[in-house]
Design a protein around this motif. Structure first.
Motif, short mmCIF file in Angstrom:
data_model
loop_
_atom_site.label_atom_id
_atom_site.label_comp_id
_atom_site.label_asym_id
_atom_site.label_seq_id
_atom_site.Cartn_x
_atom_site.Cartn_y
_atom_site.Cartn_z
N LEU A 7 31.87 17.38 11.11
CA LEU A 7 32.47 17.98 12.29
C LEU A 7 33.74 18.67 11.82
O LEU A 7 34.70 18.02 11.42
N GLY A 8 33.71 20.00 11.82
CA GLY A 8 34.71 20.73 11.05
C GLY A 8 35.66 21.59 11.85
O GLY A 8 36.02 21.28 12.98
N SER A 30 29.57 21.51 11.69
CA SER A 30 29.55 21.88 13.10
C SER A 30 30.92 22.43 13.49
O SER A 30 31.95 21.77 13.29
N LEU A 31 30.92 23.64 14.06
CA LEU A 31 32.15 24.28 14.52
C LEU A 31 32.10 24.40 16.04
O LEU A 31 31.05 24.69 16.62
N HIS A 63 17.52 14.88 12.96
CA HIS A 63 17.77 15.50 11.66
C HIS A 63 17.87 14.48 10.53
O HIS A 63 18.18 14.84 9.38
N GLY A 64 17.62 13.21 10.83
CA GLY A 64 17.65 12.20 9.79
C GLY A 64 18.99 12.08 9.08
O GLY A 64 19.05 11.85 7.88
N THR A 65 20.05 12.22 9.85
CA THR A 65 21.40 12.25 9.27
C THR A 65 21.82 10.87 8.79
O THR A 65 21.70 9.88 9.51
N ALA A 66 22.33 10.84 7.55
CA ALA A 66 22.73 9.56 6.96
C ALA A 66 24.19 9.21 7.23
O ALA A 66 24.55 8.03 7.19
N ALA A 67 25.03 10.21 7.48
CA ALA A 67 26.46 9.94 7.67
C ALA A 67 27.09 11.10 8.43
O ALA A 67 26.64 12.24 8.34
N VAL A 68 28.16 10.78 9.15
CA VAL A 68 28.95 11.78 9.87
C VAL A 68 30.40 11.67 9.42
O VAL A 68 30.95 10.56 9.34
N VAL A 69 31.00 12.81 9.12
CA VAL A 69 32.43 12.85 8.83
C VAL A 69 33.12 13.69 9.90
O VAL A 69 32.82 14.88 10.04
N ASP A 70 34.00 13.06 10.65
CA ASP A 70 34.78 13.77 11.66
C ASP A 70 36.03 14.31 10.98
O ASP A 70 37.00 13.58 10.76
N LEU A 97 38.15 11.85 8.63
CA LEU A 97 38.99 12.47 7.61
C LEU A 97 40.17 13.11 8.34
O LEU A 97 40.02 14.14 9.00
N GLN A 98 41.32 12.49 8.25
CA GLN A 98 42.48 12.92 9.03
C GLN A 98 43.71 13.06 8.14
O GLN A 98 44.16 12.10 7.54
N ARG A 99 44.22 14.26 8.08
CA ARG A 99 45.44 14.50 7.29
C ARG A 99 46.61 13.74 7.91
O ARG A 99 46.68 13.58 9.13
N PRO A 100 47.54 13.25 7.09
CA PRO A 100 48.71 12.55 7.63
C PRO A 100 49.56 13.46 8.50
O PRO A 100 49.60 14.68 8.29
N GLY A 101 50.22 12.86 9.48
CA GLY A 101 51.13 13.62 10.33
C GLY A 101 52.41 13.96 9.58
O GLY A 101 52.69 13.45 8.50
#
Length: 246
Positions: A7-8, A30-31, A63-70, A97-101
């Protein structure tokens, strides 16, 4: 088959997709489709929503998705909540996946708020010439402010309602301290408004504000659903590899 759904819409998401493609992983990014001409990542790309958590859960299963990265923007609340619910329904591992504030440092004059409405109130109290870098979709929060002059920087043109005294600068980062300083001086900016997006792409404005003695109104990040979280792309790549190896 999509092994990993990203999820990009962020620089981290594009870097992650490139790293996965380099490793031979079938990745779909995904956008949301809110930017007219987005920077496209490597691999497959889909644009638009899934139809809520149930629709996303169905997509993952089909879609047989093995993993999701938000790896969405820290303020993308809706998709973050949908991802947490959908992956739970589909039994698919989820990584955030979240960049530090950003961290306030010596010489910074920061004013933390929880919402854009609160930012409008505080900014109007602090000055008369306000630089808005909080995104085009939030400009309506400042429409009631009739006294100050606003300079709003956006990637795409904003839509009404808008502040009556507004100039729009269409631009996309990264930015330099020299350029941001020149912008503050040219428009005689005395207040900067931003969201706590984090990352290096737009930190130059914070450095310029510190050097110019300009106060900054910073909108805090909204709460996100609990999820295993990493702060950088390398850690996300390791997590995906472990999931796929298992």
């Amino acid at each position: 088959m999509t092994q990993v759904l990203v999820l990009g819409g962020t620089g981290e998401a594009r870097a992650l997709a490139a790293g996965l493609v380099h490793r031979g992983v079938a990745v779909t990014s995904s956008l949301a489709g809110r930017v007219a001409n987005p920077r496209l990542p490597a691999g497959e790309v889909r644009v638009g929503g899934f139809g809520g958590p149930d629709g996303l859960a169905r997509w993952l299963t089909e879609h047989g998705t093995a993993a999701v990265v938000d790896a969405t923007h820290p303020f993308a609340e809706r998709i973050g909540a949908s991802a947490a619910t959908a992956t739970s329904q589909a039994g698919v591992p989820l990584l955030r996946l979240q960049r530090p504030g950003w961290q306030q440092g010596p010489g910074d004059d920061w004013h933390w708020v929880d919402t854009l409405d609160e930012a409008a109130t505080v900014a109007e109290r602090l000055g008369d010439r306000i630089f808005l870098t909080s995104g085009r979709q939030g400009l309506s929060a400042f429409a009631r402010c009739t006294r100050p002059y606003f300079l709003a920087r956006c990637v795409d043109p904003p839509e009404p309602p808008l502040p009556p005294r507004l100039d729009v600068l269409l631009d996309r980062g990264p930015y330099t301290v020299e350029g941001e300083t020149a912008l503050l001086r040219e428009h005689r900016i005395d207040v900067l408004v931003t969201k706590d997006s984090g990352g290096d792409m737009t930190t130059a404005k914070l450095v310029a504000a510190r050097q110019e003695g300009v106060p900054v109104v910073v909108v805090r990040r909204p709460p996100r659903p609990p999820a295993h979280t990493v702060a950088d792309v390398d850690a996300a790549l390791r997590w995906v590899s472990a999931i796929l190896d298992a």
